[in-house]
Design a protein around this motif. Structure first.
Motif, PDB file in Angstrom:
ATOM      1  N   MET A  60     -74.371  87.453  13.751  1.00  0.00           N
ATOM      2  CA  MET A  60     -74.755  86.783  12.508  1.00  0.00           C
ATOM      3  C   MET A  60     -74.497  87.681  11.296  1.00  0.00           C
ATOM      4  SD  MET A  60     -75.800  83.739  13.235  1.00  0.00           S
ATOM      5  CE  MET A  60     -76.492  82.752  14.591  1.00  0.00           C
ATOM      6  N   LEU A  63     -71.262  86.865   9.642  1.00  0.00           N
ATOM      7  CA  LEU A  63     -71.327  85.715   8.734  1.00  0.00           C
ATOM      8  C   LEU A  63     -71.897  86.121   7.385  1.00  0.00           C
ATOM      9  CD1 LEU A  63     -72.610  83.001  11.249  1.00  0.00           C
ATOM     10  CD2 LEU A  63     -70.292  83.238  10.350  1.00  0.00           C
ATOM     11  N   ASP A  64     -72.933  86.941   7.404  1.00  0.00           N
ATOM     12  CA  ASP A  64     -73.506  87.436   6.146  1.00  0.00           C
ATOM     13  C   ASP A  64     -72.483  88.259   5.368  1.00  0.00           C
ATOM     14  OD1 ASP A  64     -76.002  86.281   6.616  1.00  0.00           O
ATOM     15  OD2 ASP A  64     -76.736  88.041   7.700  1.00  0.00           O
ATOM     16  N   LYS A  67     -69.891  86.019   3.695  1.00  0.00           N
ATOM     17  CA  LYS A  67     -70.448  85.324   2.539  1.00  0.00           C
ATOM     18  C   LYS A  67     -70.611  86.271   1.356  1.00  0.00           C
ATOM     19  CE  LYS A  67     -73.656  82.319   3.302  1.00  0.00           C
ATOM     20  NZ  LYS A  67     -74.978  81.682   3.606  1.00  0.00           N
ATOM     21  N   VAL A  75     -64.846  80.165  10.969  1.00  0.00           N
ATOM     22  CA  VAL A  75     -65.565  80.866  12.034  1.00  0.00           C
ATOM     23  C   VAL A  75     -66.051  79.886  13.087  1.00  0.00           C
ATOM     24  CG1 VAL A  75     -67.519  82.337  12.622  1.00  0.00           C
ATOM     25  CG2 VAL A  75     -66.322  82.679  10.450  1.00  0.00           C
ATOM     26  N   GLY A  90     -76.447  79.545  12.953  1.00  0.00           N
ATOM     27  CA  GLY A  90     -75.045  79.889  12.781  1.00  0.00           C
ATOM     28  C   GLY A  90     -74.347  78.999  11.774  1.00  0.00           C
ATOM     29  N   THR A  93     -75.536  79.571   8.252  1.00  0.00           N
ATOM     30  CA  THR A  93     -75.121  80.871   7.716  1.00  0.00           C
ATOM     31  C   THR A  93     -73.652  80.865   7.323  1.00  0.00           C
ATOM     32  OG1 THR A  93     -76.762  81.922   9.150  1.00  0.00           O
ATOM     33  CG2 THR A  93     -75.166  83.365   8.153  1.00  0.00           C
ATOM     34  N   GLY A  94     -72.925  79.833   7.736  1.00  0.00           N
ATOM     35  CA  GLY A  94     -71.535  79.730   7.298  1.00  0.00           C
ATOM     36  C   GLY A  94     -70.507  79.477   8.370  1.00  0.00           C
ATOM     37  N   ALA A  95     -70.929  79.403   9.639  1.00  0.00           N
ATOM     38  CA  ALA A  95     -69.964  79.106  10.702  1.00  0.00           C
ATOM     39  C   ALA A  95     -69.473  77.663  10.578  1.00  0.00           C
ATOM     40  CB  ALA A  95     -70.610  79.324  12.068  1.00  0.00           C
TER      41      ALA A  95
END
Length: 225
Positions: A60, A63-64, A67, A75, A90, A93-95
């Protein structure tokens, strides 16, 4: 197309890498959080396949990192975790997608292709620019005057320039995207000049209404002829 696999299970990593290389993707790998962050911090990828459970931390964090650095890689989380909370975390968070282990490699390939279509080709299987039609899945580029005979690198360069149409692409970005992180070992960009020269000739041979414009000392852009 360039893919990064972040996976610490050796056999799984090898199977994923072999599967995607057979599809003519340029594949790079990382087996822990530290090396993965190093790669995504320096290089750009079309798709990242991300395991959440890494030996030195949580996936994770990748992903942070993406961003926080305004990076736009697609992703797909690939993890043994399959709870609703994990999926939601997930995706929130941007997946872009979540594939639970175990899975068939055919499904992995299908998910990657679907993500690339959404990210690069606006959901389409085919990319059209003027009279040039590019079919990434079948490695075909053609106009009404014929089909281009392209080697893998020429096709990758064409795809990269086409998906960045009218944008200036630096020589270093183009080289790194098509040749991968091994580009660091190169002394100059002569190999790019050769590939671009061949690609220009082949575009002219099929009377494509686009051309590759060189911006001296910087790079190239694909424009209407």
């Amino acid at each position: 197309m360039k893919i990064l696999i972040i996976e610490d299970e050796k056999d799984m990593l090898q199977n994923m890498e072999d599967t995607l290389q057979k599809e003519n993707y340029l594949v790079e790998t990382a087996t822990d959080l530290d090396s993965a962050i190093s790669k995504v911090g320096v290089y750009d990828y079309d798709c990242i396949l991300l395991d959440i459970n890494l030996p030195d931390g949580s996936g994770m964090e990748i992903l942070d990192f993406l961003k926080q650095n305004d990076k736009t890689e697609g992703v797909i989380i690939v993890s043994a975790r399959n709870s609703l909370d994990d999926r939601l975390q997930g995706l929130n968070t941007g997946a872009d997608d979540y594939l639970a282990k175990p899975f068939h490699m055919a499904e992995l390939n299908a998910r990657v292709k679907a993500l690339l279509r959404r990210k690069k080709f606006n959901g389409n299987d085919i990319l059209k620019i003027e009279n040039l039609v590019i079919d990434p899945d079948n490695h075909i580029a053609k106009t009404e005057h014929g089909e281009m005979e392209l080697n893998r690198k020429e096709f990758d360069i064409l795809i990269y320039l086409a998906t960045n149409q009218n944008r200036l692409v630096s020589k270093s970005a183009l080289a790194e995207h098509v040749w991968g992180d091994h580009i660091d070992q190169a002394d100059n960009f002569e190999f790019i000049y050769s590939q671009i020269k061949n690609l220009r000739k082949k575009l002219k041979d099929v009377q494509a209404n686009i051309e590759i414009k060189a911006v001296y000392g910087i790079g190239y852009k694909l424009i209407q002829a």
